[in-house]
Design an enzyme around this catalytic site. Structure first.
Site, PDB file in Angstrom:
ATOM      1  N   ASP A 128    -116.965 -22.660  17.877  1.00 55.08           N
ATOM      2  CA  ASP A 128    -118.380 -22.856  18.178  1.00 55.08           C
ATOM      3  C   ASP A 128    -119.230 -22.060  17.193  1.00 55.08           C
ATOM      4  O   ASP A 128    -118.868 -21.941  16.019  1.00 55.08           O
ATOM      5  CB  ASP A 128    -118.635 -22.439  19.630  1.00 55.08           C
ATOM      6  N   SER A 184    -121.498 -29.672  26.431  1.00 53.31           N
ATOM      7  CA  SER A 184    -121.020 -28.400  25.877  1.00 53.31           C
ATOM      8  C   SER A 184    -120.631 -27.425  26.975  1.00 53.31           C
ATOM      9  O   SER A 184    -119.723 -26.606  26.810  1.00 53.31           O
ATOM     10  CB  SER A 184    -122.103 -27.745  25.016  1.00 53.31           C
ATOM     11  N   ASN A 233    -124.108 -35.799  24.194  1.00 55.53           N
ATOM     12  CA  ASN A 233    -125.310 -35.754  25.036  1.00 55.53           C
ATOM     13  C   ASN A 233    -126.305 -36.864  24.728  1.00 55.53           C
ATOM     14  O   ASN A 233    -127.485 -36.736  25.039  1.00 55.53           O
ATOM     15  CB  ASN A 233    -126.038 -34.420  24.817  1.00 55.53           C
ATOM     16  N   HIS A 249    -124.976 -20.286  21.595  1.00 56.61           N
ATOM     17  CA  HIS A 249    -124.190 -21.372  22.168  1.00 56.61           C
ATOM     18  C   HIS A 249    -122.712 -20.988  22.307  1.00 56.61           C
ATOM     19  O   HIS A 249    -122.078 -21.229  23.340  1.00 56.61           O
ATOM     20  CB  HIS A 249    -124.328 -22.611  21.278  1.00 56.61           C
TER      21      HIS A 249
END
Length: 391
Positions: free
Chosen positions: A138, A341, A269, A170
């Protein structure tokens, strides 16, 4: 040459080599196109890697190379003929799959555990993930976070010019959902599914939240080399319906599974339900990468969660992905986010619990994870086998 329809590309190329043909593939790159690629098997220095035309990830049998159009044409021709070069694809740009969500989860008492932990049954499981290595690829990790005091977190950055320290947030959030604490030092509810797992945080997305295929492949190779049982990837690129999945990422996933490493990735998404259901994105649309969609606290499919719309990619499982509380990279040190996520590390954490309980790796771990799915009364095109459940 396989083209990633509609995807943003970098100008570099991925080259897949046949099984057990990495050395021959390196020679062929040079012979056919004059490309000199450094191999991770040779313990090349960062200076040597920078001077080379590309890098070969030995454990995956995949190269990422700089190539001009004439060289690309020569490589594509070589891929069509018998030999060690199998597939050539443009390198894509990938992004993190999350947005901020400040409202609290309704109708659930989160004084002790987040609604996500409760939804997957992690708070009731005797498994902790102890001894299982989980790689979260990530935006990196914030080592100064007080909730992880005393925890060993192994890190590596695959983003040029950036340390593994997470200036985005994130990655720290995703690490938290997968492997964070049950009794946070900084207060609030417990939020980590596999709270005693060994954490491997690989930075494959920049502090701006973007990255490339090459960075992801580097992270996968690192995780496989470190014998991680699970790789969690809350990232990807949108695709158009009917876009073929990446043959190179599919082979990377198959080779990882053969080494005992399961890759779990966010479905994307891009949906705007109920009107628009977008297809599962890259690389989660590969058959050998377990794809994760998102539900909310009411066990309804999240409006943004990508789904199965054609024969290319499908959702395999879903996890909590709306109003998810987890660690953050700066004060106040915790934040709520929403996205596939957030669902993905919940599934990765459960995978670690299952791996510990049954000593399962690779395809066996995949099968046991799928069998854990709780039916939700929703279409399998949206939720696959259902809501992942801890053992």
């Amino acid at each position: 040459m396989s083209q990633p329809t509609g995807a943003e590309t970098t100008g570099r190329y991925l080259v897949l080599m046949d099984d057990n043909s990495t050395a021959a593939g390196a020679r062929e790159l040079n012979r056919v196109a004059g490309i000199n690629a450094a191999s991770t098997a040779d313990s090349a220095t960062s200076e040597e890697l920078a001077a080379a035309d590309g890098v070969i990830f030995q454990d995956l049998g995949i190269a990422v190379v700089d190539a001009v159009p004439e060289q690309v044409s020569l490589l594509a021709r070589a891929a069509e003929a018998p030999g060690p070069i199998a597939v050539v694809e443009p390198e894509r740009v990938v992004r993190a799959y999350a947005v901020t969500a400040e409202q609290a989860a309704a109708a659930v008492d989160e004084s002790v555990f987040t609604w996500g932990l409760q939804a997957v049954g992690a708070n009731l499981s005797t498994a902790t993930g102890k001894g299982v290595r989980v790689a979260v690829l990530d935006t990196g990790f914030t080592p100064a976070h007080g909730d992880y005091a005393g925890r060993t977190v192994l890190t590596n950055s695959f983003v040029a010019g950036e340390s593994v320290d997470d200036a985005h947030g994130h990655g720290t959030h995703c690490v938290g959902s997968a492997c964070g604490p049950r009794k946070p030092s900084l207060g609030g509810p417990g939020y980590g599914v596999a709270h005693e797992a060994d954490i491997y945080a690989g930075k494959v997305l920049s502090n701006a939240g973007t990255g490339t295929d090459g960075g992801i492949l580097a992270g996968i190779a690192w995780a496989v080399a470190n014998n991680c049982a699970v790789i969690s990837m809350s990232l990807g690129a949108a695709v158009r319906p009917g876009t073929p999945y990446s043959q190179i990422f599919e082979q990377a996933a198959e080779r990882a599974l053969a080494r005992g490493t399961l890759i779990i990735a966010a479905s994307g998404n891009e949906s705007a339900r109920p009107g628009v259901v977008a297809p599962v994105g890259h690389p989660a649309n590969c058959p050998s990468i377990l794809s994760v969609g998102a539900i909310d606290v009411h066990r309804a499919i999240a409006e943004f969660s990508c789904g199965t719309v054609d024969t290319v990619g499908q959702v395999d499982l879903v996890g909590p992905g709306v109003d998810v509380h987890s660690s953050w990279n700066k004060d106040p040190w915790h934040r709520r986010l929403r996205g596939t996520s957030m669902a993905t590390p919940h599934v990765a954490g459960v995978a670690a619990l299952i791996s510990q309980k049954y000593n399962a790796r690779g395809w066996e771990l995949w099968a046991r994870l799928m069998q854990s799915g709780r039916r939700l009364g929703l279409p399998s095109t949206d939720v696959g086998a259902g809501l992942v459940q801890a053992p």
